[in-house]
Design a protein around this motif. Sequence first.
Motif, mmCIF file in Angstrom:
data_model
loop_
_atom_site.group_PDB
_atom_site.id
_atom_site.type_symbol
_atom_site.label_atom_id
_atom_site.label_comp_id
_atom_site.label_asym_id
_atom_site.label_seq_id
_atom_site.Cartn_x
_atom_site.Cartn_y
_atom_site.Cartn_z
ATOM 1 N N ILE A 189 -0.297 8.299 0.248
ATOM 2 C CA ILE A 189 -0.481 9.433 -0.658
ATOM 3 C C ILE A 189 -0.285 10.757 0.076
ATOM 4 C CG2 ILE A 189 -2.040 10.538 -2.301
ATOM 5 C CD1 ILE A 189 -1.117 7.736 -3.107
ATOM 6 N N ALA A 198 -3.338 4.337 -0.825
ATOM 7 C CA ALA A 198 -3.861 3.744 -2.056
ATOM 8 C C ALA A 198 -3.554 2.255 -2.058
ATOM 9 C CB ALA A 198 -3.241 4.404 -3.280
ATOM 10 N N GLU A 213 0.857 -1.180 0.000
ATOM 11 C CA GLU A 213 0.000 0.000 0.000
ATOM 12 C C GLU A 213 0.892 1.229 0.000
ATOM 13 O OE1 GLU A 213 -2.201 -0.423 3.557
ATOM 14 O OE2 GLU A 213 -3.100 -2.355 3.005
ATOM 15 N N ASP A 234 -6.774 0.048 -6.856
ATOM 16 C CA ASP A 234 -7.541 1.180 -7.387
ATOM 17 C C ASP A 234 -8.447 1.793 -6.333
ATOM 18 O OD1 ASP A 234 -9.153 -1.003 -7.148
ATOM 19 O OD2 ASP A 234 -10.207 -0.727 -9.064
ATOM 20 N N GLN A 235 -8.188 1.536 -5.051
ATOM 21 C CA GLN A 235 -9.022 2.046 -3.973
ATOM 22 C C GLN A 235 -8.214 2.965 -3.071
ATOM 23 O OE1 GLN A 235 -10.661 -1.313 -1.937
ATOM 24 N NE2 GLN A 235 -12.030 -1.891 -3.628
ATOM 25 N N LEU A 236 -8.918 3.894 -2.424
ATOM 26 C CA LEU A 236 -8.322 4.805 -1.454
ATOM 27 C C LEU A 236 -8.977 4.567 -0.100
ATOM 28 C CD1 LEU A 236 -8.220 8.154 -3.509
ATOM 29 C CD2 LEU A 236 -6.312 6.620 -3.031
ATOM 30 N N LYS A 237 -8.191 4.760 0.963
ATOM 31 C CA LYS A 237 -8.724 4.613 2.312
ATOM 32 C C LYS A 237 -7.869 5.433 3.270
ATOM 33 C CE LYS A 237 -6.119 0.439 3.547
ATOM 34 N NZ LYS A 237 -6.219 -0.952 4.047
#
Length: 295
Positions: free
Chosen positions: A110, A126, A107, A129-132
């Motif tokens: 960002i 990131a 991971e 293709d996902q953000l958390k």
Amino acid sequence: MAVNRLFSNLTLTSTLICRQRIHASAINFASKPNIIKPKPGFGKAYRRIVHFPEEYTVKPLEVTNLAGRDPVTGRVVAKGIGGGIKHKYHWISWIRDGPKEGPPQEEKVIQIMEDGCRTAHIALVAVGDQLKYILATENMKAGDILKTSRELPRIPVRANEGDAYLLGALTTGTLVHCIEKTPGYGGLYIHAAGTFGTILRKQDDRVIVQMPSKRTFSFDQHCMAVVGRLSNVDHGDTPIGSPQRNRWLGNRPRSGLWHRKDGRHGRKIRPPKPVKEIVFPNKSKVSVIQMTMVP
């Protein structure tokens, strides 16, 4: 006859007044139901309500500030809450899930940012293709690569700061936070700024962790934990500086009745007691008793 008539009129008047009072009290009781005032604590916060959507999102969530009031009855429960700067709530993803075998999941960090609704800083991460959002560690910075794995290897792993592994996969003495209570249910323990737990030892399939309160907890070895100390270490040592900044933080001032020396429940200033003289008593001589044989 006149006296009896007067007595009967007074009795009738008093009866009517009593009936009117009973009727009025019944109306007041019916219009004001017996509402039980809730008590603070028990895991319920009266500072804000967060409106969570159905699906996870990194967009800031809307909040409703309660100012220490119960959302149902509207009565004040916590007196020290009120005002403050309005903050957006960032939804933290508490579950750090990775593969159970093979290489760990990578991971990328960002951005590191502050969150007004919690003490520790948060990191935008990131994953594919996902953000958390996750809680940032002490030395975490943008561009770092974090590793997450649920594999329980035979040889313990020497993880880097921000990596998430099983407690049984980490070495003794590792600093951890966001520890799961039950495997797969997300990090529950150690969320505050600058806090950390320490892995002390392993007993069979259990791992003994010393919490920030110096208490020792025994966890299952399959519980996930994040390595490192949480960010914003100087949070507890930073002075507020001014009453206005304390209001920005959402703390309501006291009533003003309490003073340290002369107010209610305070230490009262009273004049000193008079000087107490300490003296030794004078020893008087015992008089001589003369005995005679004369009756």
